[in-house]
Write a protein that holds these residues in place. Structure first.
Motif, PDB file in Angstrom:
ATOM      1  N   HIS A 133      -8.866  -6.679   6.779  1.00 22.23           N
ATOM      2  CA  HIS A 133      -9.842  -6.889   5.699  1.00 22.23           C
ATOM      3  C   HIS A 133     -11.267  -6.803   6.256  1.00 22.23           C
ATOM      4  N   GLN A 134     -11.459  -7.425   7.396  1.00 24.23           N
ATOM      5  CA  GLN A 134     -12.778  -7.416   8.040  1.00 24.23           C
ATOM      6  C   GLN A 134     -13.212  -5.986   8.367  1.00 24.23           C
ATOM      7  N   ALA A 135     -12.289  -5.200   8.923  1.00 29.70           N
ATOM      8  CA  ALA A 135     -12.607  -3.827   9.293  1.00 29.70           C
ATOM      9  C   ALA A 135     -12.997  -2.999   8.079  1.00 29.70           C
ATOM     10  N   TYR A 136     -12.263  -3.159   6.996  1.00 31.87           N
ATOM     11  CA  TYR A 136     -12.553  -2.344   5.818  1.00 31.87           C
ATOM     12  C   TYR A 136     -13.782  -2.835   5.053  1.00 31.87           C
ATOM     13  N   ARG A 137     -14.101  -4.117   5.133  1.00 34.90           N
ATOM     14  CA  ARG A 137     -15.350  -4.601   4.548  1.00 34.90           C
ATOM     15  C   ARG A 137     -16.537  -4.002   5.311  1.00 34.90           C
ATOM     16  N   LEU A 138     -16.430  -3.968   6.640  1.00 40.28           N
ATOM     17  CA  LEU A 138     -17.472  -3.349   7.461  1.00 40.28           C
ATOM     18  C   LEU A 138     -17.588  -1.860   7.154  1.00 40.28           C
ATOM     19  N   ALA A 139     -16.444  -1.199   6.989  1.00 42.95           N
ATOM     20  CA  ALA A 139     -16.450   0.228   6.683  1.00 42.95           C
ATOM     21  C   ALA A 139     -17.150   0.512   5.361  1.00 42.95           C
TER      22      ALA A 139
ATOM     23  N   CYS B 100      10.846   7.698   6.614  1.00 43.07           N
ATOM     24  CA  CYS B 100       9.770   8.147   5.725  1.00 43.07           C
ATOM     25  C   CYS B 100      10.300   8.566   4.358  1.00 43.07           C
ATOM     26  N   ARG B 101      11.517   9.057   4.301  1.00 46.05           N
ATOM     27  CA  ARG B 101      12.071   9.534   3.028  1.00 46.05           C
ATOM     28  C   ARG B 101      12.079   8.447   1.955  1.00 46.05           C
ATOM     29  N   ASP B 102      12.133   7.185   2.367  1.00 45.26           N
ATOM     30  CA  ASP B 102      12.112   6.097   1.395  1.00 45.26           C
ATOM     31  C   ASP B 102      10.735   5.922   0.760  1.00 45.26           C
ATOM     32  N   SER B 103       9.685   6.378   1.453  1.00 49.85           N
ATOM     33  CA  SER B 103       8.300   6.317   0.956  1.00 49.85           C
ATOM     34  C   SER B 103       7.916   4.914   0.514  1.00 49.85           C
ATOM     35  N   THR B 104       8.279   3.920   1.325  1.00 49.53           N
ATOM     36  CA  THR B 104       8.062   2.524   0.939  1.00 49.53           C
ATOM     37  C   THR B 104       7.078   1.786   1.844  1.00 49.53           C
ATOM     38  N   ALA B 105       6.381   2.486   2.712  1.00 55.01           N
ATOM     39  CA  ALA B 105       5.410   1.804   3.572  1.00 55.01           C
ATOM     40  C   ALA B 105       4.330   1.161   2.712  1.00 55.01           C
ATOM     41  N   PRO B 106       4.050  -0.126   2.900  1.00 57.60           N
ATOM     42  CA  PRO B 106       2.973  -0.763   2.130  1.00 57.60           C
ATOM     43  C   PRO B 106       1.603  -0.344   2.657  1.00 57.60           C
ATOM     44  N   ALA B 107       0.580  -0.622   1.871  1.00 54.56           N
ATOM     45  CA  ALA B 107      -0.790  -0.331   2.294  1.00 54.56           C
ATOM     46  C   ALA B 107      -1.273  -1.398   3.268  1.00 54.56           C
ATOM     47  N   ILE B 108      -2.085  -0.988   4.225  1.00 56.38           N
ATOM     48  CA  ILE B 108      -2.726  -1.934   5.137  1.00 56.38           C
ATOM     49  C   ILE B 108      -3.670  -2.833   4.320  1.00 56.38           C
ATOM     50  N   PRO B 109      -3.676  -4.145   4.562  1.00 55.14           N
ATOM     51  CA  PRO B 109      -4.558  -5.032   3.801  1.00 55.14           C
ATOM     52  C   PRO B 109      -6.023  -4.582   3.865  1.00 55.14           C
ATOM     53  N   GLY B 110      -6.629  -4.421   2.706  1.00 55.30           N
ATOM     54  CA  GLY B 110      -8.037  -4.041   2.627  1.00 55.30           C
ATOM     55  C   GLY B 110      -8.293  -2.577   2.385  1.00 55.30           C
TER      56      GLY B 110
ATOM     57  N   GLY C  93     -17.939   0.149  15.321  1.00 56.71           N
ATOM     58  CA  GLY C  93     -18.460  -0.777  14.330  1.00 56.71           C
ATOM     59  C   GLY C  93     -19.567  -0.190  13.493  1.00 56.71           C
ATOM     60  N   ARG C  94     -19.889   1.076  13.736  1.00 54.44           N
ATOM     61  CA  ARG C  94     -20.926   1.749  12.954  1.00 54.44           C
ATOM     62  C   ARG C  94     -20.321   2.975  12.288  1.00 54.44           C
ATOM     63  N   GLN C  95     -20.257   4.100  13.020  1.00 53.58           N
ATOM     64  CA  GLN C  95     -19.596   5.287  12.458  1.00 53.58           C
ATOM     65  C   GLN C  95     -18.088   5.268  12.690  1.00 53.58           C
ATOM     66  N   TRP C  96     -17.670   4.523  13.706  1.00 53.23           N
ATOM     67  CA  TRP C  96     -16.247   4.464  14.065  1.00 53.23           C
ATOM     68  C   TRP C  96     -15.723   3.051  13.851  1.00 53.23           C
ATOM     69  N   ILE C  97     -14.643   2.935  13.067  1.00 55.94           N
ATOM     70  CA  ILE C  97     -14.015   1.641  12.787  1.00 55.94           C
ATOM     71  C   ILE C  97     -12.574   1.691  13.305  1.00 55.94           C
ATOM     72  N   VAL C  98     -12.238   0.785  14.217  1.00 58.63           N
ATOM     73  CA  VAL C  98     -10.895   0.772  14.792  1.00 58.63           C
ATOM     74  C   VAL C  98     -10.129  -0.443  14.306  1.00 58.63           C
ATOM     75  N   LEU C  99      -8.867  -0.229  13.922  1.00 59.63           N
ATOM     76  CA  LEU C  99      -7.984  -1.306  13.476  1.00 59.63           C
ATOM     77  C   LEU C  99      -7.019  -1.675  14.598  1.00 59.63           C
ATOM     78  N   PRO C 100      -6.554  -2.931  14.623  1.00 60.55           N
ATOM     79  CA  PRO C 100      -5.648  -3.361  15.697  1.00 60.55           C
ATOM     80  C   PRO C 100      -4.247  -2.787  15.515  1.00 60.55           C
ATOM     81  N   ASN C 101      -3.662  -2.349  16.611  1.00 60.57           N
ATOM     82  CA  ASN C 101      -2.266  -1.900  16.600  1.00 60.57           C
ATOM     83  C   ASN C 101      -1.646  -2.168  17.970  1.00 60.57           C
ATOM     84  N   PRO C 102      -0.980  -3.319  18.143  1.00 59.64           N
ATOM     85  CA  PRO C 102      -0.362  -3.633  19.425  1.00 59.64           C
ATOM     86  C   PRO C 102       1.037  -3.040  19.593  1.00 59.64           C
ATOM     87  N   ILE C 103       1.538  -2.315  18.581  1.00 63.49           N
ATOM     88  CA  ILE C 103       2.922  -1.839  18.645  1.00 63.49           C
ATOM     89  C   ILE C 103       3.036  -0.545  19.439  1.00 63.49           C
ATOM     90  N   PHE C 104       2.215   0.452  19.102  1.00 63.39           N
ATOM     91  CA  PHE C 104       2.368   1.780  19.705  1.00 63.39           C
ATOM     92  C   PHE C 104       1.015   2.471  19.774  1.00 63.39           C
TER      93      PHE C 104
END
Length: 271
Positions: A47-53, A117-127, A231-242
């Motif tokens: 949410h913080q990242a997308y508010r900044l964006a 992917c065929r299930d097309s059920t991935a939820p949206a990232i918060p924000g 934090g200005r032109q580039w906004i990075v979201l956290p992803n510790p999985i891959f």
């Protein structure tokens, strides 16, 4: 191999597991997937990242020299504005796919991902929905650049549309077909020749700059080289999985068995 067995024993000891069945195995992604799926902090960070964006989008529209694309320099291009976003763990939450891998004590593969992917059920990232609504309301084009295979275009499109996320046309969904022309760097340059890119948003260093597939020191040097953009032109979201962060720890050799990948990764811990 002996070192692989040692790493397995370390993981078993750390998580208190005695067997390697689906219900008890300690997969290396367990904590990362649980953090994304259960922590309030993860939702707060996106949410913080997308508010900044959203705030930066308005600043970019007011500044004709603003561009997020290195390829565009500082000149007023007069091109129509656009934002570029990655998909997985930036727009679409693919942690349910990774949860299946953890429960099966398995590994990622393109075939396995395409089946999910065929299930097309991935939820949206918060924000992200509120941000993209703001983007389109301001008349800015949304373009997705993803490492997803071209074979997943139909299910990806269906997933985006089921969530009410903007996709004006298939030319705004750039996927990979295995050729050099579909490398993210090349695709960003193609978009930059047609749009003034206001923001780059992603979860991996490669979503912003070439050279992400390098060793840790080179990757950190790239971050410092472009410190003024984060934090200005580039906004990075956290992803510790891959991502390229983890692959860099075992030399991007995805053919290695899990135990050998961990053999490379564990010694890089800093106790």
């Amino acid at each position: 191999m002996v070192r692989g067995l040692l790493v397995t024993l370390l993981l078993v000891s750390a998580y208190g597991c005695e067997t390697r069945g689906p219900a008890t195995a300690s997969h290396e992604s367990l904590g990362a997937v649980l953090w994304i799926q259960t922590s309030a902090e993860y939702a707060a960070s996106t949410h913080q990242a997308y508010r900044l964006a959203a705030a930066n989008l308005d600043r970019a529209l007011a500044d004709p020299l603003w561009t997020a694309a290195i390829e565009q320099g500082d000149a007023d291009s007069g091109l129509p504005p656009a934002v570029i976003l990655d998909l997985d763990q930036t727009v679409l939450d693919t942690s349910p796919y990774n949860a299946r891998i953890v429960l099966d004590y398995g590994s990622h593969s393109q075939r396995r991902f395409a089946e999910w992917c065929r299930d097309s059920t991935a939820p949206a990232i918060p924000g992200v929905k509120g941000f993209l609504d703001h983007v389109t309301a301001r008349g800015v084009t949304v373009i997705y650049i993803s490492a997803r295979a071209e074979a997943t275009r139909e299910c990806t499109t269906r997933n985006l549309r089921s969530l009410g996320l903007p996709l004006e046309g298939q030319q705004h969904l750039l996927l990979r077909d295995g050729t050099a022309a579909t490398r993210k760097t090349v695709q960003r340059s193609w978009v930059a020749s047609r749009h003034r890119i206001l923001l780059l948003i992603g979860d991996d260093l490669g979503d912003f700059v070439d050279g992400a597939k390098s060793d840790r020191e080179t990757r950190l040097a790239l971050v410092e080289e472009h410190a003024g953009r984060w934090g200005r032109q580039w906004i990075v979201l956290p992803n510790p999985i891959f991502g390229s962060w983890s692959a860099s720890l075992y030399g991007f050799d995805h053919s290695l068995p899990r135990e050998e990948r961990l053999d490379h990764m564990v010694p890089q811990l800093r106790p």
